[in-house]
Design an enzyme around this catalytic site. Structure first.
Site, PDB file in Angstrom:
ATOM      1  N   TYR A 148      62.875  76.110  25.456  1.00 28.50           N
ATOM      2  CA  TYR A 148      62.165  75.656  26.611  1.00 28.50           C
ATOM      3  C   TYR A 148      61.201  74.734  26.132  1.00 28.50           C
ATOM      4  CZ  TYR A 148      59.456  76.045  30.882  1.00 28.50           C
ATOM      5  OH  TYR A 148      58.976  75.978  32.062  1.00 28.50           O
TER       6      TYR A 148
ATOM      7  N   SER B  93      55.504  70.928  31.712  1.00 30.85           N
ATOM      8  CA  SER B  93      54.896  72.323  31.482  1.00 30.85           C
ATOM      9  C   SER B  93      53.766  71.956  30.644  1.00 30.85           C
ATOM     10  CB  SER B  93      55.855  73.157  31.214  1.00 30.85           C
ATOM     11  OG  SER B  93      55.118  74.488  30.681  1.00 30.85           O
TER      12      SER B  93
HETATM   13  P1  NAD Z   1      62.262  78.786  39.853  1.00 31.53           P
HETATM   14  O1  NAD Z   1      63.073  79.482  39.272  1.00 31.53           O
HETATM   15  O2  NAD Z   1      61.725  79.464  41.086  1.00 31.53           O
HETATM   16  O3  NAD Z   1      63.087  77.344  40.469  1.00 31.53           O
HETATM   17  C1  NAD Z   1      63.773  76.828  39.749  1.00 31.53           C
HETATM   18  C2  NAD Z   1      65.217  76.137  40.673  1.00 31.53           C
HETATM   19  O4  NAD Z   1      66.023  75.510  39.802  1.00 31.53           O
HETATM   20  C3  NAD Z   1      66.108  77.381  41.152  1.00 31.53           C
HETATM   21  O5  NAD Z   1      65.986  77.375  42.341  1.00 31.53           O
HETATM   22  C4  NAD Z   1      67.092  77.281  40.417  1.00 31.53           C
HETATM   23  O6  NAD Z   1      68.307  77.850  41.129  1.00 31.53           O
HETATM   24  C5  NAD Z   1      67.326  75.791  40.148  1.00 31.53           C
HETATM   25  N1  NAD Z   1      68.099  75.182  39.196  1.00 31.53           N
HETATM   26  C6  NAD Z   1      68.303  75.936  37.960  1.00 31.53           C
HETATM   27  N2  NAD Z   1      69.277  75.119  37.213  1.00 31.53           N
HETATM   28  C7  NAD Z   1      69.697  74.150  37.848  1.00 31.53           C
HETATM   29  C8  NAD Z   1      70.824  73.278  37.991  1.00 31.53           C
HETATM   30  N3  NAD Z   1      71.344  73.116  36.764  1.00 31.53           N
HETATM   31  N4  NAD Z   1      70.940  72.325  38.713  1.00 31.53           N
HETATM   32  C9  NAD Z   1      70.313  72.439  40.081  1.00 31.53           C
HETATM   33  N5  NAD Z   1      69.208  73.311  40.163  1.00 31.53           N
HETATM   34  C10 NAD Z   1      69.016  74.417  39.387  1.00 31.53           C
HETATM   35  O7  NAD Z   1      60.904  78.329  39.032  1.00 31.53           O
HETATM   36  P2  NAD Z   1      59.875  77.306  39.294  1.00 31.53           P
HETATM   37  O8  NAD Z   1      58.669  77.850  38.641  1.00 31.53           O
HETATM   38  O9  NAD Z   1      59.676  76.626  40.688  1.00 31.53           O
HETATM   39  O10 NAD Z   1      60.271  76.026  38.022  1.00 31.53           O
HETATM   40  C11 NAD Z   1      60.154  74.830  38.576  1.00 31.53           C
HETATM   41  C12 NAD Z   1      59.961  73.745  37.281  1.00 31.53           C
HETATM   42  O11 NAD Z   1      58.718  74.194  37.070  1.00 31.53           O
HETATM   43  C13 NAD Z   1      60.807  73.917  36.260  1.00 31.53           C
HETATM   44  O12 NAD Z   1      61.114  72.798  35.587  1.00 31.53           O
HETATM   45  C14 NAD Z   1      60.007  75.119  35.359  1.00 31.53           C
HETATM   46  O13 NAD Z   1      60.571  74.756  33.914  1.00 31.53           O
HETATM   47  C15 NAD Z   1      58.677  74.320  35.638  1.00 31.53           C
HETATM   48  N6  NAD Z   1      57.478  75.283  35.146  1.00 31.53           N
HETATM   49  C16 NAD Z   1      57.657  76.414  35.708  1.00 31.53           C
HETATM   50  C17 NAD Z   1      56.332  77.103  35.430  1.00 31.53           C
HETATM   51  C18 NAD Z   1      56.340  78.566  35.873  1.00 31.53           C
HETATM   52  O14 NAD Z   1      55.113  79.338  35.208  1.00 31.53           O
HETATM   53  N7  NAD Z   1      56.753  79.086  36.776  1.00 31.53           N
HETATM   54  C19 NAD Z   1      55.337  76.592  34.382  1.00 31.53           C
HETATM   55  C20 NAD Z   1      55.547  75.367  33.960  1.00 31.53           C
HETATM   56  C21 NAD Z   1      56.596  74.770  34.413  1.00 31.53           C
END
Ligand code: NAD
Length: 256
Positions: A156, A142
């Site tokens: 986080y 991130s």
């Molecule tokens: P999201 O919540 O839409 O998707 C995350 C998915 O991970 C969900 O489907 C959830 O069920 C799954 N998950 C959670 N814990 C799990 C586990 N223990 N085992 C298997 N699956 C699991 O979020 P997203 O935004 O698509 O996030 C994806 C990645 O991007 C994450 O690592 C998040 O930290 C990172 N990220 C997101 C943002 C943002 O602004 N949304 C910014 C920077 C980084």
């Protein structure tokens, strides 16, 4: 097709970045192993795979070693190999706060999923990548891995810093085996994960003030970046801190 003949495993594929990547990777010719805790969400993702695309779902918790071993085995069993490992699953707990307020259990679970989940994916995925002659690992970190925020989410932030450090070291260790490792660093996105955390319009606007582009990114934009890292187009890119962030980490002062 940019991933023709490749097998890609994507964690967190029931939602957000993972789902968009599963759809895009399949469209680009990959056979995709979609992994998530959320079995229902995985079914929905499979329903979105374009016709002619091949994908399977594996319900698994990336914080558990046996589950991670099972997901890699599923890739090799169903599709015969593994070429792309996208460790993308992650959580941001709404109770995550500053050092004084954050409960130990919140910190521990955040690290179990966000950091240990990446480690375990690599632990079982790297031998499979070796067996297929090399490949590409993408770990979702991130922008908070390199910037601090006054809106605290300490567990986080620390977890994403760890993902970035881990990715760099893996890249160096495995470079001569034809295994590339890059950290995808999204900026703030309009996905469920962040919108749940920034749960008022005021909080959202406060965050947007720091983004030069003045908007949240989309999961589909991250999928396109991940596609480049997954494909041979990025054949000389490893160990990178791959920022896809609307300019947030470049900004000192943003436009009015
Ligand atoms: P999201 O919540 O839409 O998707 C995350 C998915 O991970 C969900 O489907 C959830 O069920 C799954 N998950 C959670 N814990 C799990 C586990 N223990 N085992 C298997 N699956 C699991 O979020 P997203 O935004 O698509 O996030 C994806 C990645 O991007 C994450 O690592 C998040 O930290 C990172 N990220 C997101 C943002 C943002 O602004 N949304 C910014 C920077 C980084």
């Amino acid at each position: 097709m940019r991933l023709d003949g490749k097998v890609a495993l994507i964690t967190g594929a029931a939602s957000g970045i993972g789902r968009e990547s599963a759809i895009l990777f399949a469209r680009e010719g990959a056979r995709v192993v979609c992994v998530d805790l959320d079995a229902k969400g995985l079914d929905a993702t499979l329903g979105l795979i374009p016709e002619g695309g091949e994908a399977i779902a594996v319900a698994a918790d990336v914080a558990h070693a046996a589950d991670c071993q099972r997901m890699v085995t599923a890739a090799e069993k169903h599709f015969g190999a593994l070429h792309v490992l996208f460790n993308n699953a992650g959580i941001m707990d709404s109770r995550d706060d500053d050092a004084v307020t954050t409960e130990e259990a919140v910190f521990d679970r955040t690290f179990a999923v966000n950091v240990k989940g990446v480690f375990l994916g690599c632990k079982f995925g790297i031998p499979a990548l070796r067996r297929s002659g090399g490949g590409s690992i993408i770990n979702t970190a991130s922008f908070v891995a390199v910037l601090g925020a006054a809106t605290p989410q300490l567990a986080y932030t620390a977890s994403k810093g760890a993902v970035l450090a881990l990715s760099r070291e893996l890249a160096v260790i495995h470079a001569r085996e034809g295994i590339r490792v890059n950290a995808l660093c999204p900026g703030p996105l309009r996905t469920e994960l962040l919108m749940k955390f920034l749960n008022t319009e005021e909080k959202r606007q406060r965050r947007l003030r720091h983004v030069p582009m003045g908007r949240f990114g989309e999961a589909a934009e991250m999928a396109r970046a991940a596609l480049w890292l997954a494909s041979d187009d990025s054949s000389f890119t490893t160990g990178s801190t791959f920022m896809v962030d609307g300019g947030i980490t470049a900004a000192y002062v943003t436009p009015e």
